[in-house]
Design an enzyme around this catalytic site. Structure first.
Site, PDB file in Angstrom:
ATOM      1  NE  ARG A  98      -3.548  -2.419   2.287  1.00  0.00           N
ATOM      2  CZ  ARG A  98      -4.795  -2.473   1.809  1.00  0.00           C
ATOM      3  NH1 ARG A  98      -5.400  -1.365   1.411  1.00  0.00           N
ATOM      4  NH2 ARG A  98      -5.436  -3.611   1.733  1.00  0.00           N
ATOM      5  CG  LEU A 100       3.216   3.980   3.638  1.00  0.00           C
ATOM      6  CD1 LEU A 100       4.584   3.667   4.203  1.00  0.00           C
ATOM      7  CD2 LEU A 100       2.117   3.761   4.674  1.00  0.00           C
ATOM      8  CG  ASN A 114       9.709  -0.196  -1.284  1.00  0.00           C
ATOM      9  OD1 ASN A 114       9.345  -1.206  -0.686  1.00  0.00           O
ATOM     10  ND2 ASN A 114       9.396  -0.003  -2.562  1.00  0.00           N
ATOM     11  CG  HIS A 116      10.701  -1.765  -7.348  1.00  0.00           C
ATOM     12  ND1 HIS A 116       9.338  -1.936  -7.228  1.00  0.00           N
ATOM     13  CD2 HIS A 116      10.972  -1.834  -8.675  1.00  0.00           C
ATOM     14  CE1 HIS A 116       8.811  -2.091  -8.426  1.00  0.00           C
ATOM     15  NE2 HIS A 116       9.778  -2.034  -9.323  1.00  0.00           N
ATOM     16  CG  ASP A 148       8.947  10.023  -3.700  1.00  0.00           C
ATOM     17  OD1 ASP A 148       8.224   9.046  -3.996  1.00  0.00           O
ATOM     18  OD2 ASP A 148       9.608  10.645  -4.557  1.00  0.00           O
ATOM     19  N   GLY A 150       5.282   9.187  -4.393  1.00  0.00           N
ATOM     20  CA  GLY A 150       4.976   8.487  -5.651  1.00  0.00           C
ATOM     21  C   GLY A 150       5.078   6.977  -5.494  1.00  0.00           C
ATOM     22  CG  ASP A 152       7.826   1.248  -6.774  1.00  0.00           C
ATOM     23  OD1 ASP A 152       7.907   1.073  -5.548  1.00  0.00           O
ATOM     24  OD2 ASP A 152       7.122   0.526  -7.513  1.00  0.00           O
TER      25      ASP A 152
HETATM   26  C1  GRF Z   1       9.953  -8.495  -2.718  1.00  0.00           C
HETATM   27  O1  GRF Z   1      10.214  -9.098  -3.964  1.00  0.00           O
HETATM   28  C2  GRF Z   1      10.107  -7.004  -2.785  1.00  0.00           C
HETATM   29  O2  GRF Z   1      11.009  -6.581  -3.747  1.00  0.00           O
HETATM   30  C3  GRF Z   1       8.722  -6.531  -3.151  1.00  0.00           C
HETATM   31  O3  GRF Z   1       7.864  -7.422  -2.484  1.00  0.00           O
HETATM   32  C4  GRF Z   1       8.507  -8.679  -2.301  1.00  0.00           C
HETATM   33  C5  GRF Z   1       8.389  -9.050  -0.847  1.00  0.00           C
HETATM   34  O4  GRF Z   1       8.806 -10.351  -0.608  1.00  0.00           O
HETATM   35  N1  GRF Z   1       8.565  -5.129  -2.794  1.00  0.00           N
HETATM   36  P1  GRF Z   1       8.913 -10.908   0.875  1.00  0.00           P
HETATM   37  O5  GRF Z   1       7.549 -10.798   1.499  1.00  0.00           O
HETATM   38  O6  GRF Z   1       9.948 -10.098   1.607  1.00  0.00           O
HETATM   39  O7  GRF Z   1       9.342 -12.336   0.696  1.00  0.00           O
END
Ligand code: GRF
Length: 213
Positions: A98, A100, A114, A116, A148, A150, A152
């Site tokens: 979600r 933020l 985060n 990604h 931030d 946006g 990612d």
């Molecule tokens: C990961 O691949 C991460 O990059 C993405 O969500 C996934 C989370 O995996 N944002 P986990 O729950 O940590 O195994």
């Protein structure tokens, strides 16, 4: 002499929690000089809560409210409250599904990170490994970034490439990406806990090289 207060992490996730597990284990092993103060999820039966509880860490489900892609106002306030009460220094998003917003990000300015599963700015959003595979890319990777408003889009802290191999399926590629995630995220969090990463606009500045990972 009083002991120095530990650097406290709050981890938020919606999924299986492999990143959260790697981070918690790196804290326990002293690789990250920090303690996981709290694990929160918007999904009641998320694996991340089970991973936390199996390690004796405080873990809570907070109902997200009526929206699908963000927290409603009361839910966002509840997440914020829990993190403040736990006196968290850094909010670590580990598969938190979600967005933020406003008050939350202001309360933790430059203190929300985060991970990604792609090389941003390519393939933001959901199932980024699948997006890269469908696109026909030969290389993708992992990005750790500040969060931030946006999707990612926050300042990039570090990135690592992952090759896409012929015959890859979404599952095999995601597994290869996740192997890298479980190494790079703890290394970045260790550097943040040591105050070794500064952010100036979109630039992040490392005062020391990242730990080998
Ligand atoms: C990961 O691949 C991460 O990059 C993405 O969500 C996934 C989370 O995996 N944002 P986990 O729950 O940590 O195994």
């Amino acid at each position: 002499m009083s002991e120095q207060r530990p650097f406290l992490l709050g981890i938020l996730g919606s999924g299986k929690g492999s990143n959260a597990a790697a981070i918690a284990d790196a804290c326990a092993a002293g690789i990250i000089p920090a303690r996981v103060a709290l694990v929160l999820s918007d999904v009641q039966d998320a694996g991340i809560l089970a991973q936390a509880r199996a390690r004796g860490l405080p873990a809570r489900f907070i109902p997200p409210g009526k929206f699908r892609t963000k927290l409603d106002e009361a839910a966002e306030a509840a997440f914020l409250d829990a993190l403040r009460q736990a006196e968290v220094d850094l909010v670590v998003l580990a598969g938190f599904m979600r967005i933020l917003k406003g008050e939350f990000l202001r309360a933790f300015a430059h203190r929300v990170v985060n991970i990604h599963p792609a090389l941003l700015p390519a393939f933001p959003g959901l199932e980024a490994w699948k997006q890269a595979l469908d696109y026909g890319a030969k290389m993708t990777g992992v990005t750790v970034h500040f969060v931030d408003q946006g999707i990612d889009t926050g300042p990039i802290i570090t990135q690592e490439t992952v090759p896409i191999l012929s015959g890859d399926t979404p599952e095999s590629l995601h597994a290869r990406i996740q192997e890298v995630e479980r190494k790079i995220y703890p290394a970045v969090i260790a550097a943040l806990a040591c105050g070794e990463i500064r952010v100036q606009g979109r630039q992040t500045i490392f005062t020391k090289p990242l730990l080998p990972h």
